[in-house]
Each structure stands twice: as C-alpha cells, then as structure tokens.
Design a protein around this motif. Sequence first.
Motif, PDB file in Angstrom:
ATOM      1  N   GLN A   1       1.082  -0.989   0.577  1.00 37.93           N
ATOM      2  CA  GLN A   1      -0.450  -0.433  -0.150  1.00 37.93           C
ATOM      3  C   GLN A   1       0.949   1.146   0.199  1.00 37.93           C
ATOM      4  O   GLN A   1       0.619   2.413  -0.684  1.00 37.93           O
ATOM      5  N   LYS A   2       1.885   0.750   0.487  1.00 37.69           N
ATOM      6  CA  LYS A   2       2.948   2.074   0.699  1.00 37.69           C
ATOM      7  C   LYS A   2       4.187   2.632  -0.817  1.00 37.69           C
ATOM      8  O   LYS A   2       3.429   3.638  -1.019  1.00 37.69           O
ATOM      9  N   LEU A   3       4.684   1.559  -0.882  1.00 37.51           N
ATOM     10  CA  LEU A   3       4.659   1.705  -2.546  1.00 37.51           C
ATOM     11  C   LEU A   3       4.511   1.547  -3.896  1.00 37.51           C
ATOM     12  O   LEU A   3       4.659   2.057  -4.745  1.00 37.51           O
ATOM     13  N   ASN A   4       3.137   0.845  -3.460  1.00 38.68           N
ATOM     14  CA  ASN A   4       2.177   0.142  -4.878  1.00 38.68           C
ATOM     15  C   ASN A   4       1.848   1.398  -6.043  1.00 38.68           C
ATOM     16  O   ASN A   4       2.091   1.664  -7.315  1.00 38.68           O
ATOM     17  N   PRO A   5       1.843   2.296  -5.086  1.00 35.04           N
ATOM     18  CA  PRO A   5       1.291   3.567  -6.130  1.00 35.04           C
ATOM     19  C   PRO A   5       2.023   4.760  -7.215  1.00 35.04           C
ATOM     20  O   PRO A   5       2.286   5.561  -7.800  1.00 35.04           O
ATOM     21  N   GLN A   6       3.507   4.266  -6.460  1.00 30.18           N
ATOM     22  CA  GLN A   6       4.549   4.637  -7.054  1.00 30.18           C
ATOM     23  C   GLN A   6       5.129   3.631  -8.670  1.00 30.18           C
ATOM     24  O   GLN A   6       5.585   4.336  -9.048  1.00 30.18           O
ATOM     25  N   LEU A   7       4.504   2.925  -7.907  1.00 31.88           N
ATOM     26  CA  LEU A   7       5.162   1.337  -9.318  1.00 31.88           C
ATOM     27  C   LEU A   7       4.740   1.365  -9.801  1.00 31.88           C
ATOM     28  O   LEU A   7       5.032   0.459 -11.277  1.00 31.88           O
ATOM     29  N   ASN A   8       3.405   0.987  -9.530  1.00 31.41           N
ATOM     30  CA  ASN A   8       1.722   0.081 -10.211  1.00 31.41           C
ATOM     31  C   ASN A   8       1.827  -1.673 -10.977  1.00 31.41           C
ATOM     32  O   ASN A   8       1.674  -1.759 -11.938  1.00 31.41           O
ATOM     33  N   ALA A   9       3.053  -2.235  -9.702  1.00 27.43           N
ATOM     34  CA  ALA A   9       3.503  -3.130  -9.347  1.00 27.43           C
ATOM     35  C   ALA A   9       2.243  -4.238  -9.662  1.00 27.43           C
ATOM     36  O   ALA A   9       2.515  -5.372 -10.408  1.00 27.43           O
ATOM     37  N   ILE A  10       1.040  -4.262  -8.191  1.00 27.09           N
ATOM     38  CA  ILE A  10       0.466  -5.264  -8.243  1.00 27.09           C
ATOM     39  C   ILE A  10      -0.920  -4.677  -9.076  1.00 27.09           C
ATOM     40  O   ILE A  10      -1.592  -2.831  -8.827  1.00 27.09           O
ATOM     41  N   VAL A  11      -1.648  -5.403  -9.758  1.00 22.59           N
ATOM     42  CA  VAL A  11      -3.045  -4.239 -10.699  1.00 22.59           C
ATOM     43  C   VAL A  11      -4.068  -5.479  -9.619  1.00 22.59           C
ATOM     44  O   VAL A  11      -5.202  -4.925  -9.708  1.00 22.59           O
ATOM     45  N   ARG A  12      -4.187  -6.253  -9.086  1.00 20.20           N
ATOM     46  CA  ARG A  12      -5.482  -7.025  -8.254  1.00 20.20           C
ATOM     47  C   ARG A  12      -5.146  -6.934  -6.046  1.00 20.20           C
ATOM     48  O   ARG A  12      -4.069  -8.717  -7.016  1.00 20.20           O
ATOM     49  N   PRO A  13      -5.601  -6.360  -6.148  1.00 20.44           N
ATOM     50  CA  PRO A  13      -5.046  -6.714  -4.448  1.00 20.44           C
ATOM     51  C   PRO A  13      -5.579  -8.688  -4.111  1.00 20.44           C
ATOM     52  O   PRO A  13      -7.186  -8.361  -4.518  1.00 20.44           O
ATOM     53  N   MET A  14      -5.912  -8.896  -3.144  1.00 19.77           N
ATOM     54  CA  MET A  14      -5.869 -10.792  -3.086  1.00 19.77           C
ATOM     55  C   MET A  14      -5.513 -10.083  -1.068  1.00 19.77           C
ATOM     56  O   MET A  14      -6.172 -11.869  -0.924  1.00 19.77           O
TER      57      MET A  14
END
Length: 499
Positions: A37-50
Amino acid sequence: MSAAEYARHDALGLAELLQRGELAPQELLETAIAAAQKLNPQLNAIVRPMHEIARARAAAPLSGPFAGVPFLVKDLCQEYAGVPTSYGTRVLKDERYAASEHAEMVQRWLRAGLVVFGRTNTPEFGAKGITEPEAWGPCRNPWNPAHTPGGSSGGSAAAVAAGIVPVAGANDGGGSIRLPAAHCGLFGLKPGRGRTPQGPRYVERMHGAVIDHVLTRSVRDSAAMLDATHGPEHGALFHVAPPERPYIDEVGRDPGRLKIGFTARSPIGTAVDPEAVQAVRDAAKLLESLGHHVEEAEPQIDGPQLGKDFITMWFATCAANMDDVRRGTGCRESDFELDTRAMAGFGRALRANLYVEGYLRWNEYARQLGDFHRRHDLFLTPSLALPPARIGEIRTPDWQQRALRILLALGLEGLLLKSDIVDQMVHENLKWVPFTQLANLTGVPAMSVPTHWTAAGLPLGVQFVAAPGGEGLLLRLAAQIEQAQPWAQRRPAIHLANS
C-alpha cells in the motif's frame, strides 16, 4: 515486524522466523500488505490485490518450506481459483471471468505454504518486453520510475526489487524472467523445458518454449522454490530427468573450473550499448578471478533466422490467444490494443507450412547449441542489448499506428508479409532484447545475474545459458558470483527500507 527488518530477509529467512515462532503469518502478511500500500502507488506493480483471501489463508494452518511467506503471482497464466486473470487485457479484468481452479504451478506454491496476496502487472498477453498495458497502465522501475522494469514479468520484478516481497511468480517465453531481472537488479532463473508445470489447461505452451518460475533477490530462494515446484504433471507431453540432488544443495557447492564462452555481439546484427558490452567484459574478468576459463566464443547459429522463427511463433501465439478470448467472452477485436491486433493479424496471415518450417528449425538451433556445449560449459552474453528504456520510449510511433489501422481494416497483412516487413519487425521488436530467445527455442535453462549497474545507476544483468539439465550448474555458479560480488545490499530509490 518493522518494514526495515522485513526488507532485510529473503523468503527462506522469513520462513525461518515463522518456523521459530518469532512472528505469526498474519503479522507478516500485514507487513507485506502495508509495504504494498505504501509503494505500489509509485510503481503500479500489483494490479489486483487479494488481501481478504490472503488473510483467511494466513489464519489457517500452513505447512511447507515457505509456510506463511507473503507472495505475489503474475497476472498471466498462474490462475488462482475465484480470482480473474486478466492476461494484461481489458476484456478479462471482469469478475465474470474468474478462474475456476488453480493453475498447477499455483497449487504447488500453495503446497509450499506461500500466502498469495495479489497479482502483478504484465503487458497484454505478455507479448512485449516492457510492462505498459493499456488495461492497467505502465509499471515503473524502482531504480528510476521514469524507466521500465522490463517485461513481461515487470510487475513481479518491480515488487521484488522494491522490497514488497522477497520473491514473486514469473514466466518466460522469450526472456520474461531474465529480462525484468536484468532491468531490476534481481536474480532470474529460467528453468529448462518441462522442469516446472504449465497446466492444467495447457501442459505445454509455445511447444515448450514457455516456462514458469520466480524472480528473487537471493539465489537460494530461487533454488528452494524450484525444489518446491519442479516435476511432471498429469498429462505432461514432455518429461525431464529429475535433478541429481535438491537444488538448494547446489547453493554453496563448488562449481569446479568451468569453461565459459562469451560474446557481446547481437545475434541479429543490431547495436549493443557500450554499457552492455562492459557488463559482459567485467563479468568475464570476475569469472577469471574465480578460477574459470573464459574466452570469446559463440554458437554457430543463424541469429537473424532464429529471431524470425521466434517472431513467427510469437505472432501466431498472439493470434491464438486473442481468438480464444474472443470465443470465450464474445468481445470485439477492437477491445484489444492496436499492437496486439497487429501481431495477431500477422500471425493469422502466416501460412501453416511456413510456421512448421520455422518450428522444425528449432531442432537445428538445439543441435548447434549442443555443439557449443561440447566445448564450453556455459555461454555468457548481455541480458539486454540496451539499458532499461524510459516509459513510453518503445511505444509504436503515431505514424505506424495509423498505418497499422489501415492495414488491419483492409486485411492487407498477408500482402505485407511478402515484403521484408518481418525482417524489419524482428529488428524493431528484438533490438532491445536479442539474446534471450535462444534458450527458449532450444529449451535449455538460462539465468540473468545482476553484476552490473550503468553510470546512470540502472541495473544491467548478464545472461548465462547452460546445456539441458543444467539448472544445478547455473545455481552453483550464481551462488559463487553472489558471494564474490554481493548484490542484495544494493537498494533502488523506491524501496521499503528507504520509506
């Protein structure tokens, strides 16, 4: 567990903490979710959280070598029951297309005790060496977010490099484990044909050129993950001999004095950046310092023809993938990206005899590589011909997009194939990544090792190609390089330990 402590451990290290009872799986999962949640907004690495699926699993009894370790799977194949697998395309993002069962590889990861809490970004159908799908938006490289993390396992690579997870699922049909590893400063092993499962829907993709494994920071994680997943599956068309010993036992084992041939010359005659040349030459010096014999040598293979045969298979596979989705969903061709439609159009225009002729040459390439391996234990090349591209740099120019729309509308793909357009497309598609397809078409194991960083601070790995069954040898050498020139302590600009 603090973010900094979490980021220090590889997957086996986290598993050891869990086994000793120093923390609970639920606590570890919440640390990983917070990191995402902290880093993904900068990376867009995870597209579907589970997250809720993962929380329920972490609360249940777990067993296996990675029991309780957080994990991400790639959103291309690697299906998870009850969750959509988008394949990087808008059409399959819909919840109606959730998978009815786990992929066999996912099932084995779950039996190893891993806790899957998300799916990672990938280009549409994994058809590019960058991760910039229209469906999800571009994924960014943690070393410099203006640059690509590579593809097609770019989301997994970015997540591992940034410290969100120590290991993540990936697959490789033309370099898609090794290329993002090279882009992101990671270790990336592509096992040989048939070493890990592909089912249950397809037990072999692209005649065995595609293989699933992981991206990792440490060599030992890759070895232990391969121990957890290798072996035949029900209905397998191709069987390989089991390893001589567990792969984890190869880590730290003396590789002996190896004879290694190397080249920095592009097999398709395109330019190779001086940084990539330097990466190979520096690796050769390191290998010599470790006692290996290193010399300039390469297999006697027609590189441009191999590139053309790879592109032929790639385009035909793209067409089959698109047609399969259209049959299953009733969507329109215009629902896919223009580049994907163009690749599929060329794939449909190819005559069957030309497809088969190209496929039959795969055996010729395997024999020629086999001749090389009679004289050399390993083949060393750059992983990338050019440093990681900037986001949008490999985008199809506007004028080409206009031309492609006209060609597709008029159905002129077949006429275009009679020109030299395929040769041009080989150069344009592969000039960044001309070195990796050889291992896919010949079915041998290969790896990218993070030994070099450019003057601009971007990773640029080197590739080693082994003979069939050479996964153990690759792991022995990788562990030796890892000890001699450690890379895990290097941190990108966007990393959990920096936050």
